[in-house]
Design a protein around this motif. Sequence first.
Motif, PDB file in Angstrom:
ATOM      1  N   VAL A  82       0.820  -1.213   0.000  1.00 28.00           N
ATOM      2  CA  VAL A  82       0.000   0.000   0.000  1.00 28.00           C
ATOM      3  C   VAL A  82       0.850   1.257   0.000  1.00 28.00           C
ATOM      4  O   VAL A  82       0.710   2.104  -0.886  1.00 28.00           O
ATOM      5  N   PHE A  83       1.752   1.395   0.954  1.00 33.36           N
ATOM      6  CA  PHE A  83       2.495   2.646   1.074  1.00 33.36           C
ATOM      7  C   PHE A  83       3.566   2.793   0.009  1.00 33.36           C
ATOM      8  O   PHE A  83       3.945   3.911  -0.342  1.00 33.36           O
ATOM      9  N   MET A  84       4.077   1.682  -0.504  1.00 30.23           N
ATOM     10  CA  MET A  84       5.041   1.765  -1.599  1.00 30.23           C
ATOM     11  C   MET A  84       4.362   1.517  -2.955  1.00 30.23           C
ATOM     12  O   MET A  84       5.036   1.380  -3.966  1.00 30.23           O
ATOM     13  N   HIS A  85       3.050   1.408  -2.954  1.00 32.37           N
ATOM     14  CA  HIS A  85       2.215   1.310  -4.162  1.00 32.37           C
ATOM     15  C   HIS A  85       2.519   0.089  -5.029  1.00 32.37           C
ATOM     16  O   HIS A  85       2.293   0.111  -6.229  1.00 32.37           O
ATOM     17  N   MET A  86       3.010  -1.004  -4.421  1.00 32.93           N
ATOM     18  CA  MET A  86       3.287  -2.204  -5.205  1.00 32.93           C
ATOM     19  C   MET A  86       2.000  -2.904  -5.632  1.00 32.93           C
ATOM     20  O   MET A  86       1.999  -3.655  -6.599  1.00 32.93           O
ATOM     21  N   ALA A  87       0.913  -2.670  -4.939  1.00 33.20           N
ATOM     22  CA  ALA A  87      -0.352  -3.312  -5.302  1.00 33.20           C
ATOM     23  C   ALA A  87      -0.859  -2.821  -6.648  1.00 33.20           C
ATOM     24  O   ALA A  87      -1.648  -3.497  -7.307  1.00 33.20           O
ATOM     25  N   TRP A  88      -0.392  -1.662  -7.076  1.00 34.74           N
ATOM     26  CA  TRP A  88      -0.874  -1.078  -8.326  1.00 34.74           C
ATOM     27  C   TRP A  88       0.183  -1.097  -9.421  1.00 34.74           C
ATOM     28  O   TRP A  88       0.002  -0.509 -10.472  1.00 34.74           O
ATOM     29  N   GLU A  89       1.295  -1.762  -9.190  1.00 35.67           N
ATOM     30  CA  GLU A  89       2.359  -1.831 -10.191  1.00 35.67           C
ATOM     31  C   GLU A  89       2.113  -3.000 -11.142  1.00 35.67           C
ATOM     32  O   GLU A  89       1.296  -3.864 -10.892  1.00 35.67           O
ATOM     33  N   ARG A  90       2.876  -3.007 -12.201  1.00 33.89           N
ATOM     34  CA  ARG A  90       2.802  -4.125 -13.139  1.00 33.89           C
ATOM     35  C   ARG A  90       3.297  -5.387 -12.467  1.00 33.89           C
ATOM     36  O   ARG A  90       4.133  -5.350 -11.566  1.00 33.89           O
ATOM     37  N   LEU A  91       2.804  -6.504 -12.936  1.00 32.78           N
ATOM     38  CA  LEU A  91       3.154  -7.792 -12.342  1.00 32.78           C
ATOM     39  C   LEU A  91       4.647  -8.079 -12.491  1.00 32.78           C
ATOM     40  O   LEU A  91       5.275  -8.624 -11.583  1.00 32.78           O
ATOM     41  N   ALA A  92       5.245  -7.699 -13.621  1.00 28.27           N
ATOM     42  CA  ALA A  92       6.673  -7.949 -13.835  1.00 28.27           C
ATOM     43  C   ALA A  92       7.517  -7.202 -12.802  1.00 28.27           C
ATOM     44  O   ALA A  92       8.493  -7.740 -12.277  1.00 28.27           O
ATOM     45  N   LEU A  93       7.134  -5.967 -12.493  1.00 28.67           N
ATOM     46  CA  LEU A  93       7.876  -5.197 -11.492  1.00 28.67           C
ATOM     47  C   LEU A  93       7.692  -5.798 -10.109  1.00 28.67           C
ATOM     48  O   LEU A  93       8.645  -5.880  -9.327  1.00 28.67           O
ATOM     49  N   ALA A  94       6.501  -6.227  -9.810  1.00 29.31           N
ATOM     50  CA  ALA A  94       6.254  -6.863  -8.513  1.00 29.31           C
ATOM     51  C   ALA A  94       7.091  -8.140  -8.379  1.00 29.31           C
ATOM     52  O   ALA A  94       7.676  -8.389  -7.322  1.00 29.31           O
ATOM     53  N   TYR A  95       7.154  -8.941  -9.446  1.00 25.79           N
ATOM     54  CA  TYR A  95       7.978 -10.149  -9.400  1.00 25.79           C
ATOM     55  C   TYR A  95       9.449  -9.794  -9.246  1.00 25.79           C
ATOM     56  O   TYR A  95      10.185 -10.464  -8.523  1.00 25.79           O
TER      57      TYR A  95
END
Length: 130
Positions: A82-95
Amino acid sequence: MTNAAVHMEGQLHAPAHGAVATEAVHTKGQQHPIKLYLVVWGWLFVLSTGSYLVDYFGLQGYLRWSLILLFMMLKAGLIVAVFMHMAWERLALAYAILLPPIAVLVFVSIMVLESEYTHFLRVLFFASPS
């Protein structure tokens, strides 16, 4: 122009208008409701309280460390999502960001199992005969 040419021209320019509108939204920044941040803050408070209660009740051994690590991972996951906004990033970046720590945890687990086996063998073979 003919009707077909006008129709084709409309199709060619339609995505461009959508792209401009999407780009304009991204340049202003994405706004999230304050309720989301307050709910996450509440969950962080509850998880921190749970982590404190593990010490307060004097839990020991594997249960203590399992609960502390569980609370720590849940809090870190909420903060990153939430605070680093990873929930709204692209899946490749999250991986790219999340898979290396997961791999490290897997390898550390393997090393712990191997260290216990090595310790067992040393106790078995190097113990002084009595």
